[in-house]
Design a protein around this motif. Structure first.
Motif, PDB file in Angstrom:
ATOM      1  N   GLU A   1       0.814  -1.209   0.000  1.00 57.91           N
ATOM      2  CA  GLU A   1       0.000   0.000   0.000  1.00 57.91           C
ATOM      3  C   GLU A   1       0.851   1.264   0.000  1.00 57.91           C
ATOM      4  OE1 GLU A   1      -2.867  -0.038   3.098  1.00 57.91           O
ATOM      5  OE2 GLU A   1      -3.996  -1.742   2.293  1.00 57.91           O
ATOM      6  N   GLN A   2       2.126   1.144   0.455  1.00 57.51           N
ATOM      7  CA  GLN A   2       2.993   2.313   0.448  1.00 57.51           C
ATOM      8  C   GLN A   2       3.330   2.762  -0.975  1.00 57.51           C
ATOM      9  OE1 GLN A   2       6.225   0.894   2.864  1.00 57.51           O
ATOM     10  NE2 GLN A   2       5.292   1.682   4.758  1.00 57.51           N
ATOM     11  N   GLY A   3       3.161   1.886  -1.969  1.00 55.70           N
ATOM     12  CA  GLY A   3       3.432   2.233  -3.357  1.00 55.70           C
ATOM     13  C   GLY A   3       2.209   2.683  -4.123  1.00 55.70           C
ATOM     14  N   TYR A   4       1.017   2.695  -3.444  1.00 52.18           N
ATOM     15  CA  TYR A   4      -0.210   3.063  -4.151  1.00 52.18           C
ATOM     16  C   TYR A   4      -0.115   4.470  -4.726  1.00 52.18           C
ATOM     17  CZ  TYR A   4      -2.885  -0.985  -2.441  1.00 52.18           C
ATOM     18  OH  TYR A   4      -3.358  -2.242  -2.208  1.00 52.18           O
ATOM     19  N   ARG A   5       0.374   5.428  -3.946  1.00 54.90           N
ATOM     20  CA  ARG A   5       0.358   6.810  -4.402  1.00 54.90           C
ATOM     21  C   ARG A   5       1.247   7.010  -5.618  1.00 54.90           C
ATOM     22  NH1 ARG A   5       0.252  10.802   0.895  1.00 54.90           N
ATOM     23  NH2 ARG A   5      -1.742  10.037   1.746  1.00 54.90           N
ATOM     24  N   ALA A   6       2.426   6.357  -5.629  1.00 58.38           N
ATOM     25  CA  ALA A   6       3.312   6.475  -6.785  1.00 58.38           C
ATOM     26  C   ALA A   6       2.642   5.910  -8.032  1.00 58.38           C
ATOM     27  CB  ALA A   6       4.628   5.759  -6.510  1.00 58.38           C
ATOM     28  N   CYS A   7       1.975   4.785  -7.901  1.00 60.59           N
ATOM     29  CA  CYS A   7       1.277   4.184  -9.053  1.00 60.59           C
ATOM     30  C   CYS A   7       0.120   5.067  -9.507  1.00 60.59           C
ATOM     31  CB  CYS A   7       0.798   2.791  -8.710  1.00 60.59           C
ATOM     32  SG  CYS A   7       2.120   1.587  -8.410  1.00 60.59           S
ATOM     33  N   LEU A   8      -0.616   5.652  -8.527  1.00 63.13           N
ATOM     34  CA  LEU A   8      -1.705   6.539  -8.899  1.00 63.13           C
ATOM     35  C   LEU A   8      -1.167   7.786  -9.599  1.00 63.13           C
ATOM     36  CD1 LEU A   8      -3.929   6.289  -5.683  1.00 63.13           C
ATOM     37  CD2 LEU A   8      -4.408   5.306  -7.931  1.00 63.13           C
ATOM     38  N   GLY A   9       0.034   8.241  -9.216  1.00 65.38           N
ATOM     39  CA  GLY A   9       0.652   9.362  -9.921  1.00 65.38           C
ATOM     40  C   GLY A   9       0.963   9.030 -11.360  1.00 65.38           C
ATOM     41  N   ILE A  10       1.412   7.814 -11.605  1.00 62.06           N
ATOM     42  CA  ILE A  10       1.639   7.383 -12.999  1.00 62.06           C
ATOM     43  C   ILE A  10       0.331   7.369 -13.765  1.00 62.06           C
ATOM     44  CG2 ILE A  10       2.410   5.435 -14.422  1.00 62.06           C
ATOM     45  CD1 ILE A  10       4.377   4.747 -12.147  1.00 62.06           C
ATOM     46  N   MET A  11      -0.744   6.928 -13.107  1.00 59.93           N
ATOM     47  CA  MET A  11      -2.046   6.896 -13.788  1.00 59.93           C
ATOM     48  C   MET A  11      -2.469   8.297 -14.212  1.00 59.93           C
ATOM     49  SD  MET A  11      -4.203   4.192 -11.464  1.00 59.93           S
ATOM     50  CE  MET A  11      -5.675   4.567 -12.368  1.00 59.93           C
ATOM     51  N   ARG A  12      -2.196   9.277 -13.379  1.00 59.21           N
ATOM     52  CA  ARG A  12      -2.636  10.636 -13.704  1.00 59.21           C
ATOM     53  C   ARG A  12      -1.893  11.206 -14.915  1.00 59.21           C
ATOM     54  NH1 ARG A  12      -2.426  11.077  -7.926  1.00 59.21           N
ATOM     55  NH2 ARG A  12      -4.551  11.107  -7.042  1.00 59.21           N
ATOM     56  N   LEU A  13      -0.712  10.658 -15.231  1.00 55.98           N
ATOM     57  CA  LEU A  13       0.035  11.142 -16.400  1.00 55.98           C
ATOM     58  C   LEU A  13      -0.713  10.899 -17.703  1.00 55.98           C
ATOM     59  CD1 LEU A  13       3.669  10.028 -15.466  1.00 55.98           C
ATOM     60  CD2 LEU A  13       2.712  12.337 -15.400  1.00 55.98           C
ATOM     61  N   THR A  14      -1.678   9.929 -17.669  1.00 56.18           N
ATOM     62  CA  THR A  14      -2.444   9.669 -18.899  1.00 56.18           C
ATOM     63  C   THR A  14      -3.353  10.833 -19.242  1.00 56.18           C
ATOM     64  OG1 THR A  14      -4.164   8.547 -17.615  1.00 56.18           O
ATOM     65  CG2 THR A  14      -2.403   7.166 -18.525  1.00 56.18           C
ATOM     66  N   LYS A  15      -3.605  11.752 -18.285  1.00 61.32           N
ATOM     67  CA  LYS A  15      -4.420  12.922 -18.573  1.00 61.32           C
ATOM     68  C   LYS A  15      -3.607  14.009 -19.287  1.00 61.32           C
ATOM     69  CE  LYS A  15      -7.418  12.172 -14.545  1.00 61.32           C
ATOM     70  NZ  LYS A  15      -7.961  12.763 -13.288  1.00 61.32           N
TER      71      LYS A  15
END
Length: 428
Positions: free
Chosen positions: A405-419
């Motif tokens: 779960e400590q890596g969730y935010r980093a992965c969610l940040g990558i997801m936001r790059l698709t915008k």
């Protein structure tokens, strides 16, 4: 002499005598008693009603003394006038036991109590003795009695005995008159007693009312006081020399004695409790509902900051907007329901896991719900929709952390790059 003659003629007319006198009037005072009656020897020229039958009729719904007197005069035109009829009935009724003096309407009331004495149940393994007392419910008009032995006088037992009694009667009286036991009445009060919520719910389910006896007024429940006394005499006393090793064995022994008690003839009324019940009370009882009442306990927990309430060491969620509110909780063996201002706001399958939460996602704030919806596998699956390199990066980020779960935010940040960037560029 004329006045003396007229007086004697009046006595002769009242006594309905004719010449020659009947042979039963000898010279031993019978003629004198007939012509000049006293309180010890009144004239019995008018037909005496069957006061036992009159008393039984008065117990039926809507039946009055005036009505039964009119019916009596139709059968006996030379019978008593209404005032004499009422006076003679009152004289007859004074000889009844105290519990029968009140005129109880059929189906109107049932009187409830536990017995003071009980019967021992001996554990065959340890030899320990436990006392089982009697739960007694007596119907007011017929004295028809339900008796059941119990080991405890707690709420669950109290409710179960009521359900069993209603099933035995095949109906429900319009009102129940219990003692002010803490099991059913949480706060005795002369004007407005507080009922246990479970007991009140039972009454609502069966369409009856609870009218607790007034504190320190035993005559309010004289019916059941007498019923308990009879149950102790005709059931416990009969079983006094028998040894029982289980409550089931004691119950089996009590059933035939209970039926014998209900079949005993009431001397003054000329009928048994069962006959009176069948004649005047069974039809007056309210019908049983389709389903028997399911025992439930109530509580008033406060919603914690994490929008959960605690009940018996388990935590149940409610809509997060209710944080800080006090709710009504109803728990059965299988479900837990929560109410706010009389409206149900949550329902859960009951859990006995200690110190664990049962959480409905719909109760959570949107941010909490979104956070919990993401899992390592879901993030990696999303990365694969962009490309294998993105999926591998997400997996590597979570593997490098002590907890995924400590890596969730980093992965969610990558997801936001698709915008901001095309998917192909993000993959490169």
């Amino acid at each position: 002499r004329h006045q003396h003659y007229v007086g004697e003629s009046r006595h002769i007319a009242v006594a309905k005598l004719a010449w020659p006198l009947p042979p039963t009037l000898d010279d031993d005072g019978a003629l004198t008693r007939l012509l000049f009656p006293t309180e010890e020897h009144p004239i019995r020229s008018r037909p005496e009603p069957d006061w036992g039958a009159i008393h039984r009729e008065l117990r039926r719904p809507h039946v009055t003394k005036l009505l039964v007197w009119q019916e009596y005069r139709e059968r006996e035109p030379d019978g008593f006038q209404y005032s004499q009829f009422c006076a003679r009935y009152a004289t007859w009724a004074r000889s009844l036991p105290i519990t029968l003096r009140q005129t109880h309407r059929a189906g109107a009331k049932g009187f409830v109590d536990f017995s003071g004495d009980g019967h021992a149940i001996v554990d065959p393994a340890t030899g320990e003795s436990t006392t089982a007392v009697l739960f007694v419910l007596v119907l007011g008009a017929s004295n028809f009695t339900y008796v059941e032995p119990v080991l405890r006088q707690d709420l669950a037992t109290w409710i179960a005995c009521h359900v069993n009694a209603f099933a035995y009667f095949g109906g429900v009286p319009a009102a129940l008159v219990p003692d002010n036991t803490k099991t059913g009445v949480t706060r005795p009060n002369y004007y407005d007693p507080d009922l246990n919520p479970t007991y009140a719910e039972l009454a609502e389910h069966y369409g009856t009312a609870i009218l607790p006896a007034r504190p320190y007024k035993p005559r309010d429940k004289a019916k059941v006081e007498q019923g308990v006394l009879l149950a102790e005499r005709w059931i416990l006393a009969v079983l006094r020399d028998r040894v029982f090793t289980s409550l089931a064995d004691l119950s089996d022994a009590i059933v035939p004695l209970r039926e014998r008690l209900n079949d005993r003839l009431l001397r003054r009324l000329g009928q048994s409790r069962r006959a009176l019940f069948e004649a005047v009370e069974r039809a007056a009882l309210r019908p049983l509902p389709t389903d028997a009442y399911v025992f439930a306990v109530w509580a008033r927990p406060k919603v914690s900051i994490d929008y959960h309430v605690a009940f018996q060491d388990h935590y149940y969620s409610v809509p997060y907007r209710l944080r800080g509110e006090v709710l009504d909780l109803r728990a059965t063996m299988t479900t837990v329901e929560l109410f706010h201002d009389g409206r149900r706001v949550a329902s859960h399958i009951r859990s006995h896991a200690r110190h664990q939460p049962t959480t409905e996602p719909a109760h959570m704030p949107a941010a909490h719900r979104a956070h919990l919806e993401w899992t390592p596998s879901r993030l990696i699956t999303w990365g694969a929709t962009v490309g294998p390199a993105t999926a591998a990066l997400c997996a590597a980020i979570m593997e490098q952390r002590p907890h995924p779960e400590q890596g969730y935010r980093a992965c969610l940040g990558i997801m936001r790059l698709t915008k901001q960037y095309p998917v192909a560029r993000l993959e490169r």
